[in-house]
Write a protein that holds these residues in place. Structure first.
Motif, short mmCIF file in Angstrom:
data_model
loop_
_atom_site.label_atom_id
_atom_site.label_comp_id
_atom_site.label_asym_id
_atom_site.label_seq_id
_atom_site.Cartn_x
_atom_site.Cartn_y
_atom_site.Cartn_z
N GLN A 182 52.01 25.02 56.06
CA GLN A 182 52.24 26.23 55.25
C GLN A 182 53.75 26.53 55.16
O GLN A 182 54.26 26.90 54.11
CB GLN A 182 51.48 27.42 55.83
N ILE A 183 54.42 26.36 56.29
CA ILE A 183 55.88 26.58 56.31
C ILE A 183 56.57 25.57 55.39
O ILE A 183 57.45 25.92 54.60
CB ILE A 183 56.42 26.49 57.77
N ALA A 184 56.13 24.30 55.47
CA ALA A 184 56.71 23.25 54.63
C ALA A 184 56.51 23.56 53.14
O ALA A 184 57.46 23.51 52.34
CB ALA A 184 56.07 21.90 54.97
N HIS A 185 55.28 23.91 52.75
CA HIS A 185 55.00 24.19 51.34
C HIS A 185 55.78 25.41 50.84
O HIS A 185 56.26 25.44 49.71
CB HIS A 185 53.49 24.41 51.12
N TYR A 186 55.93 26.42 51.71
CA TYR A 186 56.70 27.61 51.31
C TYR A 186 58.15 27.22 50.99
O TYR A 186 58.68 27.59 49.94
CB TYR A 186 56.65 28.69 52.41
N TYR A 187 58.78 26.47 51.91
CA TYR A 187 60.19 26.13 51.67
C TYR A 187 60.36 25.17 50.50
O TYR A 187 61.36 25.25 49.78
CB TYR A 187 60.87 25.63 52.96
N LEU A 188 59.38 24.31 50.26
CA LEU A 188 59.43 23.46 49.05
C LEU A 188 59.40 24.35 47.81
O LEU A 188 60.14 24.13 46.85
CB LEU A 188 58.26 22.47 49.03
N SER A 189 58.56 25.40 47.86
CA SER A 189 58.48 26.32 46.70
C SER A 189 59.79 27.08 46.50
O SER A 189 60.09 27.51 45.39
CB SER A 189 57.32 27.31 46.89
N GLN A 190 60.56 27.23 47.57
CA GLN A 190 61.85 27.93 47.49
C GLN A 190 62.97 26.99 47.05
O GLN A 190 64.13 27.39 46.98
CB GLN A 190 62.22 28.52 48.86
N GLY A 191 62.63 25.72 46.81
CA GLY A 191 63.64 24.76 46.34
C GLY A 191 64.34 23.99 47.46
O GLY A 191 65.29 23.25 47.21
N ALA A 192 63.86 24.15 48.72
CA ALA A 192 64.49 23.39 49.82
C ALA A 192 64.15 21.91 49.65
O ALA A 192 63.01 21.56 49.33
CB ALA A 192 63.97 23.88 51.17
N ARG A 193 65.15 21.06 49.82
CA ARG A 193 64.97 19.62 49.58
C ARG A 193 65.57 18.82 50.72
O ARG A 193 66.41 19.32 51.47
CB ARG A 193 65.67 19.20 48.27
N LYS A 194 65.18 17.55 50.76
CA LYS A 194 65.73 16.64 51.76
C LYS A 194 67.27 16.70 51.70
O LYS A 194 67.84 16.66 50.61
CB LYS A 194 65.26 15.22 51.45
N GLY A 195 67.89 16.81 52.87
CA GLY A 195 69.35 16.89 52.90
C GLY A 195 69.86 18.32 53.02
O GLY A 195 71.00 18.54 53.42
N ASP A 196 69.02 19.30 52.67
CA ASP A 196 69.42 20.71 52.89
C ASP A 196 69.39 21.01 54.39
O ASP A 196 68.74 20.31 55.16
CB ASP A 196 68.44 21.66 52.18
N VAL A 197 70.06 22.10 54.77
CA VAL A 197 70.06 22.53 56.17
C VAL A 197 69.49 23.94 56.24
O VAL A 197 69.84 24.80 55.42
CB VAL A 197 71.50 22.55 56.75
N ILE A 198 68.61 24.18 57.20
CA ILE A 198 68.13 25.55 57.47
C ILE A 198 68.43 25.83 58.94
O ILE A 198 68.08 25.02 59.83
CB ILE A 198 66.63 25.70 57.15
N ALA A 199 69.11 26.94 59.20
CA ALA A 199 69.44 27.31 60.58
C ALA A 199 68.27 28.09 61.18
O ALA A 199 67.66 28.93 60.49
CB ALA A 199 70.71 28.15 60.61
#
Length: 613
Positions: free
Chosen positions: A82-99
């Motif tokens: 669920q966390i993965a799908h949420y961040y994908l929906s927010q446009g997070a992509r491979k290579g991005d960084v989340i602190a």
């Protein structure tokens, strides 16, 4: 740091004697090593794939325990998805960084799995950081979002204006069981538990597109400039740890690994947990280490293995003996920093059969692991390395007339260096200049390159080593790396201090080195009772507790070398012994709120271990 006897040296006969017990692990180890070494930078690899395999093997087995909470592999995986799908929906992509700034709790574990599956690099922020250091750590890695637990929110609120982050990308977890009750987010924070609730629970399509060369974690190490460095930890390196340490540990679904180490460090999040995932076993975590609760928790979670650093072992040895010492099923432990002088005592007192001591650094390319279960060693290394003669005065490896380094003989101490090859690459820091500083060239022949670990080790034979000491401008205390420059900068912010030189000193019967600062005061300044209290409170506001100096030495002037480097060797030698100097010495005794003068009586009491630092 370590005391070797002839008995610690290892030969072929010693290894042969260990083979019968080792044989049982071989099939598992071969499977692990094939995963670790049959990989290229572009092979699909890493935490997400390994975790999904563990879910298939043991869907209804326990994956995680915390306080009274229990999660099966299936349930934890669905939450992470669920966390993965949420961040994908927010446009997070491979290579991005989340602190991510969360204490040890299930929300942290689910977040790490979810982000790993989409190839986002997770910056594991040290939860004790505050102020300038915290601002630097977050901005350094240019995150697209920050996930913060309520327990760390005050530190983030304080520096919020200084963060290079859109105002709407501050995501928040309440400090409670957020799957049962998402809580109410404070102003300016997105309630992550609420946001993810509507997203699907199936595996995201991205897991198998994550490759070995992609970043999994940024792990912070103390920088010599005084601010933390972010080291990239790739999925490939995770797979190497999983294939080696993970499979040597040889856990199975009935095993429970109890971990109280902070999960923003590689020992907890990588080494301990990858053994759990490899065996589809259970991870039991505690928010913060507690000596009095340690064996009670071991019993409560029915743990069979524990994660450790040297400091933790010392605290457990210091505690009064109790019936719980042997009333448990722990037979294995994995970690680093176990001191030779307590190694056997620890095994006997707590009934431990196997200490899987290891050596690795977040940024390094050389690793050792005690796969044969010898005492007093960081173990065996399959990676190419050398131990070379080192000149402490010049702070550089010894080179012969032709310019080549010299390997030390068996039983001798030298600098550990790791050969940089395609199979043991140096992933490095975020800053290319820092990378240059730690690479040695032309070591044994033209064109070769080695990573300088900055650590002195003893060659004890048969590709085994013993850790001796750490060089340079960092030292370890309370299981954490302390940057001397960072502490020097903070000390000089105190209005009466003109200059500060920080170094680590040894206290008998403790692990690592305690912080000590030789300070010079501004002209005409003196330190009164108010200062002694005020300094402690100001230092604690700006530094994590483990970095606040335990000792202060008031000097008329700081001695420097011809190139204006501080003369630390002499200071380290004299340490905090009142008989070695006429300078005023101060100490911050355990539990005290102010520095106090270090008298010969207090010195004697510290030497005889009457204070527990």
């Amino acid at each position: 740091m370590s005391h070797t006897t002839q008995h610690d040296l290892i030969g072929l006969a010693d290894v042969a004697a260990k083979i019968p017990k080792f044989i049982g692990k071989v099939p598992n180890l071969i499977q692990g090593l094939s995963q670790a070494y049959l990989r290229t930078p572009s092979t699909p690899a890493g935490l997400g794939i390994a975790f999904e395999k563990a879910v298939k093997r043991n869907p209804h087995g326990l994956a995680l325990m915390f306080e009274e909470q229990r999660f099966s592999y299936k349930a934890l995986n669905e939450w992470a998805n669920q966390i993965a799908h949420y961040y994908l929906s927010q446009g997070a992509r491979k290579g991005d960084v989340i602190a991510v700034m969360l204490e040890n709790r299930p929300e942290l574990i689910a977040t790490v799995i979810g982000l790993a599956k989409i190839g986002v690099t997770i910056a594991l922020v040290n939860t004790s950081q505050v102020g300038k250091v915290l601002t630097h750590s977050i901005n350094l890695v240019k995150p697209v979002a920050l996930i913060v637990g309520e327990e760390c929110r005050a530190a983030v609120e304080e520096i919020r204006q200084a963060l290079d982050l859109p105002a709407d990308r501050l995501d928040w977890f309440a400090d409670q069981e957020t799957q049962r009750d998402a809580g109410k987010a404070p102003n300016g924070f997105n309630n992550l538990a609420e946001k993810i609730d509507h997203f699907p629970k199936f595996n995201p399509p991205t897991t198998h597109s994550v490759q070995g060369k992609d970043g999994l974690f940024y792990i912070y190490t103390s920088g010599t400039t005084g601010l933390p460095k972010a080291v990239v930890f790739t999925h490939s390196r995770w797979t190497l740890a999983y294939g080696t340490y993970g499979h040597v540990l040889n856990l199975n679904p009935k095993d429970v690994m109890y971990v109280t180490l902070p999960l923003y460090h590689a020992t907890g999040i990588v080494v301990c947990w990858c053994g759990v995932i490899a065996g589809s076993a259970t991870l039991a975590i505690r928010r913060k280490y507690s000596t009095s609760s340690f064996w009670k928790d071991v019993q409560k979670f029915n743990a069979s293995a524990i994660g450790y650093v040297g400091e933790l072992c010392r605290y457990l040895m210091d505690a009064p003996p109790s019936a719980l010492d042997q009333d448990h099923r722990v037979t294995k432990m994995i970690g680093n920093g176990m001191r030779p002088n307590i190694w056997n005592k620890f095994k006997q007192r707590f009934g431990i059969e196997e200490i899987l001591e290891l050596y690795a650094s977040s940024e390094g390319n050389v690793g050792f692991s005690n796969i044969f279960n010898f005492d007093n060693t960081v173990g065996f290394s399959p990676t190419p390395y050398a131990i070379v003669a080192f000149d402490k005065e010049k702070n550089e490896p010894v080179r012969d007339a032709r310019g080549w380094c010299q390997k030390v003989k068996k039983g001798e101490v030298g600098l550990l260096i790791g050969k940089i090859t395609r199979r043991s690459p140096f992933d490095g820091y975020t800053d290319p200049e820092k990378n240059k500083a730690v690479i040695l060239k032309g070591v044994f022949q033209r064109g070769d390159q080695y990573f300088n670990t900055g650590d002195l080790v003893r060659n004890i034979g048969f590709r085994h080593a013993q850790f001796v000491d750490r060089l340079g401008d960092t030292f370890r205390w309370k299981g954490e790396n302390v940057s001397t420059t960072e502490v020097e900068n903070i000390l000089c912010d105190y209005d009466k201090i003109a200059e500060a030189v920080v170094y680590g000193v040894e206290i008998p019967e403790t692990n690592g080195r305690a912080g000590m600062a030789a300070i010079t005061l501004n002209a005409d300044a003196t330190l009164d009772e108010h200062d002694l209290q005020q300094m402690v409170s100001q230092f604690k506001q700006a530094l994590p507790g483990y970095a606040v100096p335990v000792f202060l030495r008031i000097q008329a002037q700081v001695e420097t070398t011809g190139t204006f480097k501080y003369q630390k060797n002499k200071l380290k030698e004299q340490a905090f012994n009142p008989a070695a100097t006429t300078d005023r010495l101060l100490v911050l005794l355990p539990g005290a709120a102010a520095y106090t003068d270090l008298t010969p009586e207090i010195f004697e009491q510290i030497q005889t271990y009457q204070y527990r630092f």
